[in-house]
Design an enzyme around this catalytic site. Structure first.
Site, PDB file in Angstrom:
ATOM      1  N   SER A 230     -12.241 -18.094 -22.168  1.00 25.98           N
ATOM      2  CA  SER A 230     -11.380 -18.677 -21.141  1.00 25.98           C
ATOM      3  C   SER A 230     -11.627 -20.181 -21.144  1.00 25.98           C
ATOM      4  CB  SER A 230     -11.740 -18.086 -19.781  1.00 25.98           C
ATOM      5  OG  SER A 230     -11.332 -18.982 -18.776  1.00 25.98           O
TER       6      SER A 230
ATOM      7  N   ASP B 299       2.534   1.953  -3.139  1.00 29.02           N
ATOM      8  CA  ASP B 299       2.722   2.354  -4.549  1.00 29.02           C
ATOM      9  C   ASP B 299       1.866   3.560  -4.922  1.00 29.02           C
ATOM     10  OD1 ASP B 299       0.362   0.791  -4.591  1.00 29.02           O
ATOM     11  OD2 ASP B 299       0.952  -0.395  -6.344  1.00 29.02           O
TER      12      ASP B 299
ATOM     13  N   SER C  62      -6.933 -13.737  -5.665  1.00 26.02           N
ATOM     14  CA  SER C  62      -6.235 -14.324  -4.522  1.00 26.02           C
ATOM     15  C   SER C  62      -5.130 -13.427  -3.987  1.00 26.02           C
ATOM     16  CB  SER C  62      -5.605 -15.642  -4.965  1.00 26.02           C
ATOM     17  OG  SER C  62      -4.626 -15.334  -5.943  1.00 26.02           O
ATOM     18  N   GLY C  63      -4.997 -12.226  -4.509  1.00 19.46           N
ATOM     19  CA  GLY C  63      -3.920 -11.348  -4.039  1.00 19.46           C
ATOM     20  C   GLY C  63      -2.608 -11.609  -4.752  1.00 19.46           C
TER      21      GLY C  63
ATOM     22  N   ASP D  91       1.694  -3.986  -9.382  1.00 23.63           N
ATOM     23  CA  ASP D  91       1.413  -5.313  -9.933  1.00 23.63           C
ATOM     24  C   ASP D  91       1.780  -5.386 -11.409  1.00 23.63           C
ATOM     25  OD1 ASP D  91       0.374  -5.632  -7.447  1.00 23.63           O
ATOM     26  OD2 ASP D  91      -1.723  -5.592  -8.080  1.00 23.63           O
TER      27      ASP D  91
ATOM     28  N   SER E 215      -5.542 -10.345 -12.046  1.00 26.51           N
ATOM     29  CA  SER E 215      -6.094  -9.346 -12.977  1.00 26.51           C
ATOM     30  C   SER E 215      -4.987  -8.547 -13.648  1.00 26.51           C
ATOM     31  CB  SER E 215      -7.118  -8.443 -12.292  1.00 26.51           C
ATOM     32  OG  SER E 215      -6.634  -7.995 -11.086  1.00 26.51           O
TER      33      SER E 215
ATOM     34  N   HIS F 172       0.834  -1.212   0.000  1.00 26.08           N
ATOM     35  CA  HIS F 172       0.000   0.000   0.000  1.00 26.08           C
ATOM     36  C   HIS F 172       0.868   1.262   0.000  1.00 26.08           C
ATOM     37  CE1 HIS F 172      -3.998  -1.830   0.200  1.00 26.08           C
ATOM     38  NE2 HIS F 172      -3.401  -2.792   0.872  1.00 26.08           N
TER      39      HIS F 172
HETATM   40  C1  GLA Z   1      -3.054  -4.295  -4.991  1.00 26.65           C
HETATM   41  C2  GLA Z   1      -2.859  -3.158  -5.980  1.00 26.65           C
HETATM   42  C3  GLA Z   1      -1.396  -2.641  -5.950  1.00 26.65           C
HETATM   43  C4  GLA Z   1      -0.950  -2.328  -4.529  1.00 26.65           C
HETATM   44  C5  GLA Z   1      -1.272  -3.493  -3.604  1.00 26.65           C
HETATM   45  C6  GLA Z   1      -0.974  -3.169  -2.158  1.00 26.65           C
HETATM   46  O1  GLA Z   1      -2.321  -5.429  -5.381  1.00 26.65           O
HETATM   47  O2  GLA Z   1      -3.193  -3.558  -7.285  1.00 26.65           O
HETATM   48  O3  GLA Z   1      -1.283  -1.521  -6.781  1.00 26.65           O
HETATM   49  O4  GLA Z   1      -1.535  -1.145  -4.075  1.00 26.65           O
HETATM   50  O5  GLA Z   1      -2.631  -3.889  -3.696  1.00 26.65           O
HETATM   51  O6  GLA Z   1       0.392  -2.970  -1.963  1.00 26.65           O
END
Ligand code: GLA
Length: 385
Positions: free
Chosen positions: A66, A35, A122-123, A171, A127, A33
């Site tokens: 898909s 960026d 899933s983090g 990302d 995407s 958090h």
């Molecule tokens: C998501 C967002 C990123 C970043 C992270 C937290 O993955 O897409 O841009 O802000 O959360 O670090």
């Protein structure tokens, strides 16, 4: 290469694909958090991939499929809009809409069929992987020369403007710029980056996917972005700064007084201390000080839990059971609100760690977590067919 993907392409579009592309997903080691606050992050691409088989069309349609879904999503290049019924197709379609908005002439349509072993929502940035992959496909198929960082910028523009998530650039950069066995130190002040050999010595990097899905557009993610904006505008009345990342740790007591709101202050405190943790982590890695690296990772999780309030019940539980199962460090990675974590464990402990975390987590939530060793890999890949 995925043979089923190529076969399905032939059966769906009654033609052969001409190109094959792949994009990995990512973990972020530390710098969460930060960026969208023009701060520092330390991500790396990891080897779970989205694959795509692609071919030209004679008309101006973009046809997307898909492997996991039955329907084909179709849009006309001259009329691309974000529509709920296009579901996941809104990510790739945004890339074409953004290129057109930038003034590019896209003279023909495309068939694209995707398959993925990236856990969705899933983090791990499924995407951003889909966006980067489609931007890469478009640049190659339409002959638009783009460096990898430009692909990341295009994907980011598409995600913010077409899909409505006010996310940072981490990302998209991590996936586009991934390099085998390297982490990327990204300075979001000016999007400059360099590669770091992060040394884990006798420790392994493990990924734990909570399998609690979330949709960031509908999570408090945008709310955190807003809180940071509000915090910045209050500080700016007193300090000549451009972003929260210009605030130093030693300024925090004064910032608390100026901001006059404890929730906003906690958000700012996380961003400021997290930037410092990234610097300290890189320094500790250069010095071979793995115990300091572990301490910083654990502090990062604590800060995301207490000050930024994005970890949530599931990731906090994974944090606790991982440390009990022998991890030396554990923190959530990515946006939080469900999603994934990373842990550092002794190389020889992986199987017992995996078994113990799986058992404890399943016992409490009846959800199966996915636990695997991270393999840090290259970014975007093009293959001839
Ligand atoms: C998501 C967002 C990123 C970043 C992270 C937290 O993955 O897409 O841009 O802000 O959360 O670090």
């Amino acid at each position: 290469m995925n043979k089923l993907l190529i076969e399905t392409y032939k059966n769906t579009f009654h033609a052969k694909p001409s190109k094959y592309f792949m994009a990995p997903c990512r973990v972020n080691l530390i710098g969460e958090h930060t960026d969208y606050n023009k701060g520092l992050a330390l991500p790396a691409a990891i080897s779970k991939f989205i694959h795509a088989a692609v071919g030209k069309r004679d008309d101006r349609k973009i046809c997307l499929k898909s492997l996991n879904k039955l329907d084909v999503i179709t849009a006309d290049l001259d009329d691309i809009k974000n529509k709920p019924e296009q579901s996941w197709g809104n990510y790739p379609l945004g890339i074409f809409a953004t290129l057109i908005k930038r003034g590019y002439n896209l003279p023909f349509g495309l068939n694209i069929i995707y398959s993925s072993n990236v856990p969705i929502a899933s983090g791990l940035s499924s995407s951003a992987a889909l966006l980067d992959l489609t931007a890469f496909i478009a640049s190659k198929m339409y002959g638009i020369p783009m460096k990898n960082e430009e692909i990341a910028m295009l994907a980011h523009q598409s995600e913010t403007e077409f899909n409505g998530l006010q996310c940072g650039i981490m990302d998209e950069f991590a996936i586009a710029l991934g390099k085998r066995n390297k982490c990327i130190i990204l300075d979001c002040k000016d999007n400059s980056f360099s590669y770091e050999d992060i040394s884990f010595k006798d420790l392994s990097l493990v990924v734990i996917v909570s399998n609690v899905r979330r949709n960031l557009v509908h999570s408090p993610y945008n709310q955190r972005v807003e809180e940071c904006r509000e915090g910045l505008s209050r500080i700016k009345k007193h300090y000549n700064i451009d972003s929260l990342s210009d605030v130093k740790v030693t300024d925090l007591p004064e910032v608390r007084r100026i901001v006059g709101n404890e929730t906003l202050f906690k958000r700012i405190k996380h961003v400021v201390t997290e930037n410092q943790r990234v610097r300290d982590f890189v320094k500790a890695s250069k010095e071979g000080d793995t115990s300091m690296m572990c301490k910083l990772l654990n502090e990062s999780h604590e800060s995301l839990k207490t000050d930024y309030e994005v970890t949530g019940e599931y990731l906090d539980y994974i944090h606790d059971i991982s440390l009990r199962a022998g991890a030396l460090a554990e923190r959530m990675t990515g946006a939080g609100f469900g999603g994934s974590s990373i842990a550092l464990i002794k190389n020889e402990d992986f199987e017992t760690f995996k078994e113990s975390v799986f058992r404890e987590y399943y016992k409490k939530y009846k959800i199966r977590p996915l636990i695997f060793l991270a393999d840090i890999c290259d970014g975007l890949i093009e293959k001839d067919l």
